[in-house]
Structures are given as structure tokens and as C-alpha cells.
Design an enzyme around this catalytic site. Structure first.
Site, PDB file in Angstrom:
ATOM      1  N   SER A  61       0.794  -1.231   0.000  1.00  0.00           N
ATOM      2  CA  SER A  61       0.000   0.000   0.000  1.00  0.00           C
ATOM      3  C   SER A  61       0.823   1.276   0.000  1.00  0.00           C
ATOM      4  CB  SER A  61      -0.934   0.022   1.202  1.00  0.00           C
ATOM      5  OG  SER A  61      -2.048  -0.771   0.914  1.00  0.00           O
ATOM      6  N   LYS A  64       0.465   3.475  -2.892  1.00  0.00           N
ATOM      7  CA  LYS A  64      -0.710   4.343  -3.039  1.00  0.00           C
ATOM      8  C   LYS A  64      -0.359   5.833  -2.876  1.00  0.00           C
ATOM      9  CE  LYS A  64      -3.465   0.408  -1.616  1.00  0.00           C
ATOM     10  NZ  LYS A  64      -4.266  -0.245  -0.565  1.00  0.00           N
ATOM     11  N   TYR A 188      -4.120  -2.382 -10.148  1.00  0.00           N
ATOM     12  CA  TYR A 188      -3.971  -2.250  -8.690  1.00  0.00           C
ATOM     13  C   TYR A 188      -3.024  -3.311  -8.112  1.00  0.00           C
ATOM     14  CZ  TYR A 188      -5.229  -2.574  -3.770  1.00  0.00           C
ATOM     15  OH  TYR A 188      -5.167  -2.647  -2.400  1.00  0.00           O
ATOM     16  N   TYR A 240      -4.595   3.184   7.953  1.00  0.00           N
ATOM     17  CA  TYR A 240      -5.941   2.603   8.075  1.00  0.00           C
ATOM     18  C   TYR A 240      -6.573   2.986   9.410  1.00  0.00           C
ATOM     19  CZ  TYR A 240      -3.774  -0.010   4.362  1.00  0.00           C
ATOM     20  OH  TYR A 240      -3.104  -0.345   3.238  1.00  0.00           O
ATOM     21  N   VAL A 258       1.170  -3.838   3.824  1.00  0.00           N
ATOM     22  CA  VAL A 258       1.141  -5.141   4.491  1.00  0.00           C
ATOM     23  C   VAL A 258       2.413  -5.973   4.247  1.00  0.00           C
ATOM     24  CG1 VAL A 258      -1.368  -5.355   4.720  1.00  0.00           C
ATOM     25  CG2 VAL A 258      -0.246  -6.242   2.671  1.00  0.00           C
TER      26      VAL A 258
HETATM   27  N1  GLU Z   1      -2.307  -5.430  -2.081  1.00  0.00           N
HETATM   28  C1  GLU Z   1      -2.824  -5.392  -0.742  1.00  0.00           C
HETATM   29  C2  GLU Z   1      -4.296  -5.683  -0.748  1.00  0.00           C
HETATM   30  O1  GLU Z   1      -4.950  -5.219  -1.610  1.00  0.00           O
HETATM   31  C3  GLU Z   1      -2.530  -4.048  -0.153  1.00  0.00           C
HETATM   32  C4  GLU Z   1      -2.917  -3.947   1.275  1.00  0.00           C
HETATM   33  C5  GLU Z   1      -1.997  -3.116   2.132  1.00  0.00           C
HETATM   34  O2  GLU Z   1      -0.796  -3.020   1.910  1.00  0.00           O
HETATM   35  O3  GLU Z   1      -2.506  -2.548   3.090  1.00  0.00           O
HETATM   36  O4  GLU Z   1      -4.836  -6.366   0.055  1.00  0.00           O
END
Ligand code: GLU
Length: 306
Positions: A61, A64, A188, A240, A258
Site C-alpha cells: 500500500s 498508493k 492495482y 488505516y 502489508v
Molecule cells: N495489495 C494489498 C491488498 O490489496 C494491499 C494492502 C496493504 O498493503 O494494506 O490487500
């Protein structure tokens, strides 16, 4: 500064409770939880690193931050008609708010929001073209053409992506996506599967330290006001439903993934990347957060003061 970084590394190496490596993407579950890396690039370009600062890991993430930057560059403030800028208070892959809020995700950093951003970047192009653009941007800000995508992680995400597919289809049911769902998900999953080291990541984030300017080239990567806004979104939404806790403990704009990485920005001071694959119950790097907490305690870099 090198002493501080070395000391953090030593303290982290001695920790037994390292959190749990992400299990829902099997390829990430293979990573050794004992790894730890930290790299810090000061505003003048001086670098301090310790541990496995050159080992590649899945940025997940953290990508992003870069896709949001690209989307803002392409669409400007129009992007905010499609995604909000409020903390979600829900897990990263939650679907509940989407129904109440007519398929408009709370912010660009939760999965649903990042899927909308991927869709916006595509602008009708194929995933391949969008990904080329994303990689080109990351290579540019990191000043490193070797950065690439880990195809094994992509495959692992695709095979275990039911939740993200649900989010995308649910948003499509509200007419929120402009490209076919499978193509948006392809974009994505691929950008989440970019591999970088702490050193590359710290360098890539450094335009956010100095009002949008890349310290080594002097190039204005984004306008000053945009760097400020991206930092504020990272502070409010970058972890988050653990964003409040991160602001409380660390007090820096930050984005976690993650894969166990965190990119944190100390405005006017340094760009910091830490990596420790074990996560806390929310999905943020356990030791990564502890390391950053220690760093701000020793440097006084929290944006809220000592
Ligand atoms: N590719 C992971 C997912 O979509 C990203 C989640 C993350 O890093 O928080 O679940």
C-alpha cells in the site's frame, strides 16, 4: 544520526515479539520475520541506513502515495469527486462504508480508494500503459531505473483477491469505475507488487520532505500545496484504522503496507523508510512503528514537537 539509526537497529534486532507476517497473500507469508531495515535521507541528501536497508520487499500500500500523486497530477482536484479525504476508521479492506456512501471510498489509501485511483490513472488505457507510467514515476523520484514489479506477488494477489474484487465490483455497481473491473484490479495488484528497498523508498519519498522539490535534481516534482496535502492525507489516513494511534505515537505523515514497510515524512527534515515484515493486529508493521516512535523520541521530529 548514524548512532541513532544503529541504536534503533540494535534494539529492534533484540525484540522477540515481532508481530505476524501477512498471511492472506501467501507470497508475503514466506518472508522472514526477523528482517529489519531502516534508511533515512535528510533534506540535503545525506543518507543514514542500518540493517537490511538494501533488501527488496513488497511495498504494497505504500505504492498508493505514488499513485495518488500521479492521479492528482493528471486530474487535479477533480479526483476528489471520486474519492474522499477522511480517515475511514475501518480496516483497510472493509466494504461496509461503501454501501452507506454510495460507492465513494473514504480516502485514497484504503483499498477501495486506491482501486478508484488506479481506475482514474488508466483513463481508458490498458493496465500495461498505466503501470509503465506508475513505474516511470517511481523510478524518477527514486532516481533508480532498476525498480520493478515482483510477478510472484502479483500472482499470489490475483489468486487470493476475492475481497478486492468484491470492492471493485461493488463500486462498479454504483457506476464508480470507468474501466473494466478486471483491468482495474490488474493495475492495482501490479502496483501493490512493486519491490523496493528502504534506501530506494526513502529516496522516492524525499520530494515530500521539501515542499515537492527533489533534493538531488532540484526539480519541482509536485507543487508545494500538493506536497502539503499529500502529507496531511498520509497523517490522517496512512495507517488505516490505526492512523490515530500512529499519529499519537509517531506524529509524522506515514504510509504503511502489508509487506511490513512504512514510509514516513518529517517535513523539512528527512524521508524515512523502515521495514519489518511482522504486522500488528491492524496490519501495520509492528517493529516499523516502534522504530519510528524511537526515532522521533530521539530527534524531536514529530510535527507536534518534543
Ligand atoms: N495489495 C494489498 C491488498 O490489496 C494491499 C494492502 C496493504 O498493503 O494494506 O490487500
Amino acid at each position: 544520526m548514524q548512532n541513532i539509526v544503529d541504536q534503533i537497529y540494535r534494539e529492534m534486532a533484540a525484540r522477540n515479539d515481532r508481530g505476524k507476517v501477512a498471511g492472506y497473500i501467501p507470497q508475503l507469508a514466506c518472508v522472514d520475520p526477523n528482517e529489519f531495515g531502516i534508511s533515512l535521507i535528510m533534506q540535503d541528501g545525506t543518507k543514514y541506513s542500518a540493517g537490511c536497508a538494501n533488501t527488496l520487499f513488497s511495498i504494497q500500500s505504500i505504492s498508493k502515495v505514488f499513485t495518488l500523486t500521479i492521479a492528482l497530477g493528471k486530474l487535479g482536484d477533480e479526483i476528489w469527486t471520486r474519492v474522499g479525504r477522511e480517515p475511514s476508521g475501518d480496516p483497510f479492506n472493509s466494504i461496509v462504508q461503501l454501501e452507506h456512501e454510495a460507492g465513494r471510498p473514504r480516502n485514497p489509501f484504503i483499498n477501495a480508494g486506491a482501486i478508484v485511483i488506479a481506475d482514474a490513472i488508466m483513463m481508458g488505457n490498458e493496465p500495461k500503459e498505466a503501470l509503465a507510467e506508475i513505474l516511470q514515476f517511481i523510478r524518477f523520484v527514486a532516481d533508480d531505473d532498476t525498480i520493478g514489479i515482483d510477478e510472484k506477488v502479483v500472482k499470489s494477489e490475483l489468486l487470493n483477491g476475492s475481497r478486492n474484487a468484491s470492492l471493485a465490483n461493488f463500486m462498479a455497481s454504483f457506476d464508480r469505475l470507468r474501466n473494466p473491473v478486471d483491468k482495474v484490479l490488474g493495475t492495482y495488484f501490479h502496483h501493490c507488487s512493486i519491490s523496493m528497498s528502504c534506501e530506494q523508498l526513502a529516496k522516492a519519498g524525499s520530494f515530500l520532505v521539501s515542499n515537492g522539490v527533489n533534493y538531488s535534481t532540484g526539480i519541482q516534482v509536485v507543487p508545494e500545496h500538493r506536497a502539503r496535502r499529500i502529507n496531511s492525507l498520509m497523517l490522517m489516513c496512512g495507517h488505516y484504522d490505526g492512523s490515530g494511534e500512529f499519529a499519537f505515537r509517531v506524529g509524522l505523515p506515514g504510509k504503511s503496507g502489508v509487506g511490513g514497510g512504512i514510509l514516513a515524512i518529517a517535513p523539512g527534515k528527512a524521508s524515512i523508510a523502515v521495514w519489518s515484515p511482522g504486522l500488528d493486529s491492524i496490519g501495520n508493521s509492528k517493529l516499523g512503528t516502534e522504530a519510528l516512535e524511537m526515532l522521533v523520541q530521539r530527534t524531536g521530529w514529530s510535527i507536534f514537537g518534543h
